[in-house]
Design a protein around this motif. Structure first.
Motif, PDB file in Angstrom:
ATOM      1  N   ASN A  50       3.421  -0.065  19.841  1.00  0.00           N
ATOM      2  CA  ASN A  50       3.215  -0.935  21.008  1.00  0.00           C
ATOM      3  C   ASN A  50       2.123  -0.391  21.930  1.00  0.00           C
ATOM      4  O   ASN A  50       2.292  -0.316  23.147  1.00  0.00           O
ATOM      5  CB  ASN A  50       4.524  -1.122  21.787  1.00  0.00           C
ATOM      6  CG  ASN A  50       5.601  -1.758  20.938  1.00  0.00           C
ATOM      7  OD1 ASN A  50       5.321  -2.628  20.114  1.00  0.00           O
ATOM      8  ND2 ASN A  50       6.825  -1.305  21.104  1.00  0.00           N
ATOM      9  N   ASP A  51       1.016   0.026  21.331  1.00  0.00           N
ATOM     10  CA  ASP A  51      -0.157   0.545  22.049  1.00  0.00           C
ATOM     11  C   ASP A  51       0.085   1.861  22.782  1.00  0.00           C
ATOM     12  O   ASP A  51      -0.722   2.265  23.607  1.00  0.00           O
ATOM     13  CB  ASP A  51      -0.711  -0.499  23.034  1.00  0.00           C
ATOM     14  CG  ASP A  51      -1.224  -1.736  22.324  1.00  0.00           C
ATOM     15  OD1 ASP A  51      -1.777  -1.597  21.219  1.00  0.00           O
ATOM     16  OD2 ASP A  51      -1.061  -2.845  22.875  1.00  0.00           O
ATOM     17  N   ILE A  52       1.182   2.542  22.487  1.00  0.00           N
ATOM     18  CA  ILE A  52       1.494   3.842  23.089  1.00  0.00           C
ATOM     19  C   ILE A  52       1.386   4.906  22.008  1.00  0.00           C
ATOM     20  O   ILE A  52       2.004   4.773  20.940  1.00  0.00           O
ATOM     21  CB  ILE A  52       2.913   3.844  23.700  1.00  0.00           C
ATOM     22  CG1 ILE A  52       2.990   2.807  24.821  1.00  0.00           C
ATOM     23  CG2 ILE A  52       3.290   5.225  24.212  1.00  0.00           C
ATOM     24  CD1 ILE A  52       4.398   2.526  25.289  1.00  0.00           C
ATOM     25  N   PRO A  53       0.604   5.981  22.245  1.00  0.00           N
ATOM     26  CA  PRO A  53       0.509   7.036  21.236  1.00  0.00           C
ATOM     27  C   PRO A  53       1.842   7.786  21.113  1.00  0.00           C
ATOM     28  O   PRO A  53       2.366   8.296  22.100  1.00  0.00           O
ATOM     29  CB  PRO A  53      -0.600   7.948  21.751  1.00  0.00           C
ATOM     30  CG  PRO A  53      -0.712   7.646  23.216  1.00  0.00           C
ATOM     31  CD  PRO A  53      -0.206   6.264  23.424  1.00  0.00           C
ATOM     32  N   VAL A  54       2.380   7.802  19.885  1.00  0.00           N
ATOM     33  CA  VAL A  54       3.687   8.438  19.660  1.00  0.00           C
ATOM     34  C   VAL A  54       3.605   9.596  18.674  1.00  0.00           C
ATOM     35  O   VAL A  54       4.607  10.273  18.436  1.00  0.00           O
ATOM     36  CB  VAL A  54       4.744   7.410  19.195  1.00  0.00           C
ATOM     37  CG1 VAL A  54       4.955   6.343  20.262  1.00  0.00           C
ATOM     38  CG2 VAL A  54       4.373   6.793  17.856  1.00  0.00           C
ATOM     39  N   GLY A  55       2.429   9.839  18.099  1.00  0.00           N
ATOM     40  CA  GLY A  55       2.289  10.935  17.159  1.00  0.00           C
ATOM     41  C   GLY A  55       0.854  11.115  16.710  1.00  0.00           C
ATOM     42  O   GLY A  55      -0.011  10.291  17.008  1.00  0.00           O
ATOM     43  N   PHE A  56       0.648  12.220  16.010  1.00  0.00           N
ATOM     44  CA  PHE A  56      -0.695  12.509  15.489  1.00  0.00           C
ATOM     45  C   PHE A  56      -0.580  13.361  14.233  1.00  0.00           C
ATOM     46  O   PHE A  56       0.449  13.969  13.962  1.00  0.00           O
ATOM     47  CB  PHE A  56      -1.550  13.228  16.535  1.00  0.00           C
ATOM     48  CG  PHE A  56      -1.290  14.710  16.633  1.00  0.00           C
ATOM     49  CD1 PHE A  56      -2.126  15.616  15.982  1.00  0.00           C
ATOM     50  CD2 PHE A  56      -0.203  15.201  17.335  1.00  0.00           C
ATOM     51  CE1 PHE A  56      -1.870  16.983  16.059  1.00  0.00           C
ATOM     52  CE2 PHE A  56       0.045  16.550  17.425  1.00  0.00           C
ATOM     53  CZ  PHE A  56      -0.789  17.453  16.775  1.00  0.00           C
ATOM     54  N   ALA A  57      -1.658  13.398  13.492  1.00  0.00           N
ATOM     55  CA  ALA A  57      -1.802  14.306  12.351  1.00  0.00           C
ATOM     56  C   ALA A  57      -3.225  14.850  12.377  1.00  0.00           C
ATOM     57  O   ALA A  57      -4.172  14.128  12.685  1.00  0.00           O
ATOM     58  CB  ALA A  57      -1.534  13.603  11.034  1.00  0.00           C
ATOM     59  N   GLN A  58      -3.337  16.127  12.048  1.00  0.00           N
ATOM     60  CA  GLN A  58      -4.643  16.782  11.950  1.00  0.00           C
ATOM     61  C   GLN A  58      -4.762  17.369  10.555  1.00  0.00           C
ATOM     62  O   GLN A  58      -3.888  18.108  10.102  1.00  0.00           O
ATOM     63  CB  GLN A  58      -4.761  17.899  12.982  1.00  0.00           C
ATOM     64  CG  GLN A  58      -6.041  18.705  12.843  1.00  0.00           C
ATOM     65  CD  GLN A  58      -6.011  19.989  13.658  1.00  0.00           C
ATOM     66  OE1 GLN A  58      -5.077  20.263  14.388  1.00  0.00           O
ATOM     67  NE2 GLN A  58      -7.053  20.783  13.503  1.00  0.00           N
ATOM     68  N   CYS A  59      -5.834  17.025   9.869  1.00  0.00           N
ATOM     69  CA  CYS A  59      -6.101  17.633   8.572  1.00  0.00           C
ATOM     70  C   CYS A  59      -7.560  18.052   8.509  1.00  0.00           C
ATOM     71  O   CYS A  59      -8.399  17.527   9.237  1.00  0.00           O
ATOM     72  CB  CYS A  59      -5.726  16.715   7.417  1.00  0.00           C
ATOM     73  SG  CYS A  59      -6.591  15.148   7.363  1.00  0.00           S
ATOM     74  N   GLN A  60      -7.816  19.019   7.665  1.00  0.00           N
ATOM     75  CA  GLN A  60      -9.171  19.542   7.508  1.00  0.00           C
ATOM     76  C   GLN A  60      -9.379  19.945   6.058  1.00  0.00           C
ATOM     77  O   GLN A  60      -8.432  20.035   5.285  1.00  0.00           O
ATOM     78  CB  GLN A  60      -9.373  20.764   8.422  1.00  0.00           C
ATOM     79  CG  GLN A  60      -9.366  20.409   9.873  1.00  0.00           C
ATOM     80  CD  GLN A  60      -9.620  21.578  10.797  1.00  0.00           C
ATOM     81  OE1 GLN A  60      -8.967  21.657  11.809  1.00  0.00           O
ATOM     82  NE2 GLN A  60     -10.553  22.459  10.480  1.00  0.00           N
ATOM     83  N   LEU A  61     -10.616  20.204   5.741  1.00  0.00           N
ATOM     84  CA  LEU A  61     -10.942  20.786   4.448  1.00  0.00           C
ATOM     85  C   LEU A  61     -10.979  22.287   4.619  1.00  0.00           C
ATOM     86  O   LEU A  61     -11.593  22.793   5.571  1.00  0.00           O
ATOM     87  CB  LEU A  61     -12.306  20.291   3.949  1.00  0.00           C
ATOM     88  CG  LEU A  61     -12.455  18.787   3.767  1.00  0.00           C
ATOM     89  CD1 LEU A  61     -13.854  18.484   3.221  1.00  0.00           C
ATOM     90  CD2 LEU A  61     -11.384  18.217   2.855  1.00  0.00           C
ATOM     91  N   ARG A  62     -10.313  22.988   3.750  1.00  0.00           N
ATOM     92  CA  ARG A  62     -10.361  24.454   3.770  1.00  0.00           C
ATOM     93  C   ARG A  62     -11.102  24.915   2.524  1.00  0.00           C
ATOM     94  O   ARG A  62     -10.773  24.514   1.411  1.00  0.00           O
ATOM     95  CB  ARG A  62      -8.954  25.052   3.807  1.00  0.00           C
ATOM     96  CG  ARG A  62      -8.283  24.888   5.166  1.00  0.00           C
ATOM     97  CD  ARG A  62      -7.177  25.873   5.318  1.00  0.00           C
ATOM     98  NE  ARG A  62      -6.529  25.764   6.618  1.00  0.00           N
ATOM     99  CZ  ARG A  62      -5.541  26.539   6.994  1.00  0.00           C
ATOM    100  NH1 ARG A  62      -5.075  27.473   6.173  1.00  0.00           N
ATOM    101  NH2 ARG A  62      -5.005  26.392   8.177  1.00  0.00           N
ATOM    102  N   TYR A  63     -12.079  25.763   2.762  1.00  0.00           N
ATOM    103  CA  TYR A  63     -12.911  26.273   1.674  1.00  0.00           C
ATOM    104  C   TYR A  63     -12.508  27.681   1.257  1.00  0.00           C
ATOM    105  O   TYR A  63     -12.869  28.127   0.178  1.00  0.00           O
ATOM    106  CB  TYR A  63     -14.385  26.251   2.094  1.00  0.00           C
ATOM    107  CG  TYR A  63     -14.895  24.851   2.364  1.00  0.00           C
ATOM    108  CD1 TYR A  63     -15.415  24.075   1.335  1.00  0.00           C
ATOM    109  CD2 TYR A  63     -14.824  24.291   3.636  1.00  0.00           C
ATOM    110  CE1 TYR A  63     -15.863  22.784   1.571  1.00  0.00           C
ATOM    111  CE2 TYR A  63     -15.271  23.004   3.881  1.00  0.00           C
ATOM    112  CZ  TYR A  63     -15.792  22.257   2.842  1.00  0.00           C
ATOM    113  OH  TYR A  63     -16.225  20.981   3.076  1.00  0.00           O
TER     114      TYR A  63
END
Length: 144
Positions: A50-63
């Motif tokens: 409902n247009d409210i931020p309720v979570g997140f995810a962060q991913c990256q490439l690891r070399y």
């Protein structure tokens, strides 16, 4: 709705992340996320209800070497968080799926993550998402 975060979202992400990484401040995390969001080898997603931020995810490439993997780069889930009252709705799984697709698009054939040894909730999430435990380590430090 899941949306790819931009530099303008750094403070919003930080306000969620500080609930998970309590040893940091919103200002420090916002600065770090702002830098991460300018990189081509990183992705941060926001989950909205409902247009409210309720979570997140962060991913990256690891070399560098990632425990239990054989290839490089490896897609790596650096952090994932859903506000407690919004959990058990499949939001974290949906965020993880987007992270995995992004890693595949970047040429990865492996995806990895980690959690603190006493984080039972995270451990359960990883198993539910078909991660296979690669190893357990205990890290030590001392001042010189």
């Amino acid at each position: 709705m899941i949306q790819k975060a931009t530099k303008e979202d750094a403070k919003t992400i930080a306000k969620l992340a500080v609930l998970m990484w309590e040893d940091h401040s919103v200002a420090d995390l916002a600065s770090e996320f702002s830098k991460i969001l300018s990189q081509n080898d990183a992705l941060i997603l926001l989950k909205y209800e409902n247009d409210i931020p309720v979570g997140f995810a962060q991913c990256q490439l690891r070399y560098d070497y990632v425990e239990g993997t054989k290839t490089s780069p490896v897609g790596y889930l650096e952090g994932i968080f859903i506000l407690e009252k919004h959990r058990n709705k499949g939001y974290a799984k949906a965020l993880l799926n987007v992270c995995e697709m992004w890693a595949k698009e970047k040429g990865c054939i492996e995806f990895a993550s980690d959690c603190e040894i006493d984080n039972v909730g995270s451990f359960g999430f990883h198993h539910a998402m078909d991660f296979i435990e690669a190893n357990r380590i205990i890290c030590f430090t001392k001042e010189l």
